[in-house]
Scaffold this active site. Structure first.
Site, PDB file in Angstrom:
ATOM      1  N   LYS A 200       1.049  -1.080   0.018  1.00 47.78           N
ATOM      2  CA  LYS A 200      -0.029  -0.046   0.051  1.00 47.78           C
ATOM      3  C   LYS A 200       1.027   1.141  -0.097  1.00 47.78           C
ATOM      4  CE  LYS A 200      -3.514   2.257   2.482  1.00 47.78           C
ATOM      5  NZ  LYS A 200      -4.661   2.240   3.255  1.00 47.78           N
ATOM      6  N   LYS A 255      -2.086  -1.659  -3.854  1.00 53.46           N
ATOM      7  CA  LYS A 255      -3.076  -0.198  -3.760  1.00 53.46           C
ATOM      8  C   LYS A 255      -2.184   0.938  -4.056  1.00 53.46           C
ATOM      9  CE  LYS A 255      -6.072   1.828  -0.505  1.00 53.46           C
ATOM     10  NZ  LYS A 255      -6.381   1.870   0.922  1.00 53.46           N
TER      11      LYS A 255
HETATM   12  C1  PBG Z   1      -7.272   3.684   5.302  1.00 49.98           C
HETATM   13  C2  PBG Z   1      -7.372   3.407   3.879  1.00 49.98           C
HETATM   14  C3  PBG Z   1      -7.563   4.344   2.866  1.00 49.98           C
HETATM   15  C4  PBG Z   1      -7.923   3.657   1.695  1.00 49.98           C
HETATM   16  C5  PBG Z   1      -8.532   2.482   2.272  1.00 49.98           C
HETATM   17  N1  PBG Z   1      -8.365   2.260   3.643  1.00 49.98           N
HETATM   18  C6  PBG Z   1      -6.858   5.723   2.770  1.00 49.98           C
HETATM   19  C7  PBG Z   1      -5.559   6.004   3.541  1.00 49.98           C
HETATM   20  O1  PBG Z   1      -4.856   5.019   3.689  1.00 49.98           O
HETATM   21  O2  PBG Z   1      -5.495   7.375   3.831  1.00 49.98           O
HETATM   22  C8  PBG Z   1      -8.208   4.376   0.295  1.00 49.98           C
HETATM   23  C9  PBG Z   1      -9.017   3.774  -0.630  1.00 49.98           C
HETATM   24  C10 PBG Z   1      -9.466   4.602  -1.590  1.00 49.98           C
HETATM   25  O3  PBG Z   1      -8.808   5.585  -1.664  1.00 49.98           O
HETATM   26  O4  PBG Z   1     -10.263   4.405  -2.388  1.00 49.98           O
HETATM   27  N2  PBG Z   1      -6.914   2.625   6.194  1.00 49.98           N
END
Ligand code: PBG
Length: 330
Positions: A200, A255
């Protein structure tokens, strides 16, 4: 024979629709889709996320019908994300451990109304903290790893106890897959799956999601770079994958999606694990905005993008378009 023009005319196989279908190496089906759903307290609410036209926050009483609709479309899995009232947010995000909180109640609703629909829940503290970070911070704002992992394991266990099928830690703390796997084992949750957010990245494409769950911070220097990955790196993603696999992850997630398909490909090639990608909020909003202006054809571009995830090596895709796509695929 010389395997070059004109013996080889690569266009031959592209002549007709039926040949193109016959030789297609990848295809997209409804079985590949995971639908993320934002939930809120209240009654009879369906509120559009401003920066994500066509995506809504639903109150719990609407969740039953929505789950049935999604399940009837053939989508195998939904992912729940809570948007909690700001009065419930704290520095330590303790609402994440409230067994009467939004998520445990939502899990019960989905499982009671749609026992055959897969349910995935997010493990991280950002929807619950005042500061918007995914964990516990010290005075310098640094996210403390081991202290956070302790809380996340408890959060995961609560979700599993209430019936979540897949625990999805999106926090990027070190060692959290091991800790969660071990707490699940100890509590006889042997078949609860873990989809690790393996790679991520600290991405700016999450902006609209932070609107949706209300974790957007006003400070311009707000970021998650001391735990989410640097977009410059790909070897590191393989290290993350090695750790997650060895710690007991059942599925791996990359992601964001489209800008990171090289990472999907590398992880799939090397680990041969069930591999997924998240077409994140920013990717959704870009396509929506261009489609609204008639600069792109929404349906064609969305279907093409999702097919590209498959080609890169994804077994499935988390996408806010999933419901539309299931309808288009018919
Ligand atoms: C946070 C989380 C995020 C997303 C999913 N879980 C955002 C972040 O890390 O700030 C992002 C998903 C998206 O942008 O569609 N735990």
């Amino acid at each position: 024979m010389n395997l070059s023009y004109p013996n080889l005319r690569t266009r031959r196989n592209r002549t007709n629709d039926w040949t193109r279908k016959l030789v297609a190496e990848n295809y997209l089906s409804v079985n590949d889709l995971i639908f993320p759903i934002f939930i809120i307290e209240g009654k009879n609410l369906k509120i559009e996320v401003e920066s994500m036209p066509g995506t809504f926050r639903y109150s719990l009483d609407k969740l039953k019908d929505l789950s049935i609709e999604v399940s009837d479309l053939g989508i195998p899995l939904i992912a729940l994300f809570p948007c909690i009232d700001s009065s419930l947010k704290s520095n330590d995000g303790k609402e994440a451990l409230n067994e009467k909180g939004l998520i445990p109640r939502a899990i019960e609703i989905v499982k009671n109304s749609c026992p055959n629909l897969g349910l995935m829940t997010d493990v991280a503290l950002d929807p619950y903290t005042i500061h918007g970070q995914d964990g516990i911070i010290n005075n310098e704002g640094y996210v403390l790893n081991d202290k956070t992992v302790e809380i996340l394991s408890k959060q995961a266990l609560i979700q599993a106890k209430f019936g979540s099928d897949i625990i999805a830690p999106s926090d990027m703390m070190d060692g959290r897959i091991q800790a969660i796997r071990s707490i699940l084992e100890k509590n006889n949750k042997k078949n609860t799956k873990i989809m690790a957010y393996t790679a991520k990245y600290a991405s700016s494409f999450y902006g609209p999601f932070r609107d949706a769950v209300g974790s957007k911070m006003k400070k311009s220097n707000f970021n998650k770079k001391n735990y989410q990955m640097d977009p410059a790196n790909s070897n590191e993603a393989l290290t993350e994958a090695r750790l997650d696999v060895s710690e007991g992850a059942d599925m791996l997630l990359i992601k964001p999606g489209l800008p990171y398909l090289d990472i999907v490909h590398k992880i799939k090639e090397k680990y041969k694990m069930p591999t997924f990608a998240y077409q994140v909020s920013g990717e959704y909003s870009m396509l929506k905005a261009a489609a609204e202006k008639n600069w792109l054809s929404e349906r064609e571009c969305v279907l093409e993008s999702l097919l590209c995830f498959k080609r890169a090596g994804c077994d499935g895709i988390l996408s806010y378009f999933s419901k539309d796509v299931a309808e288009w695929l018919g």
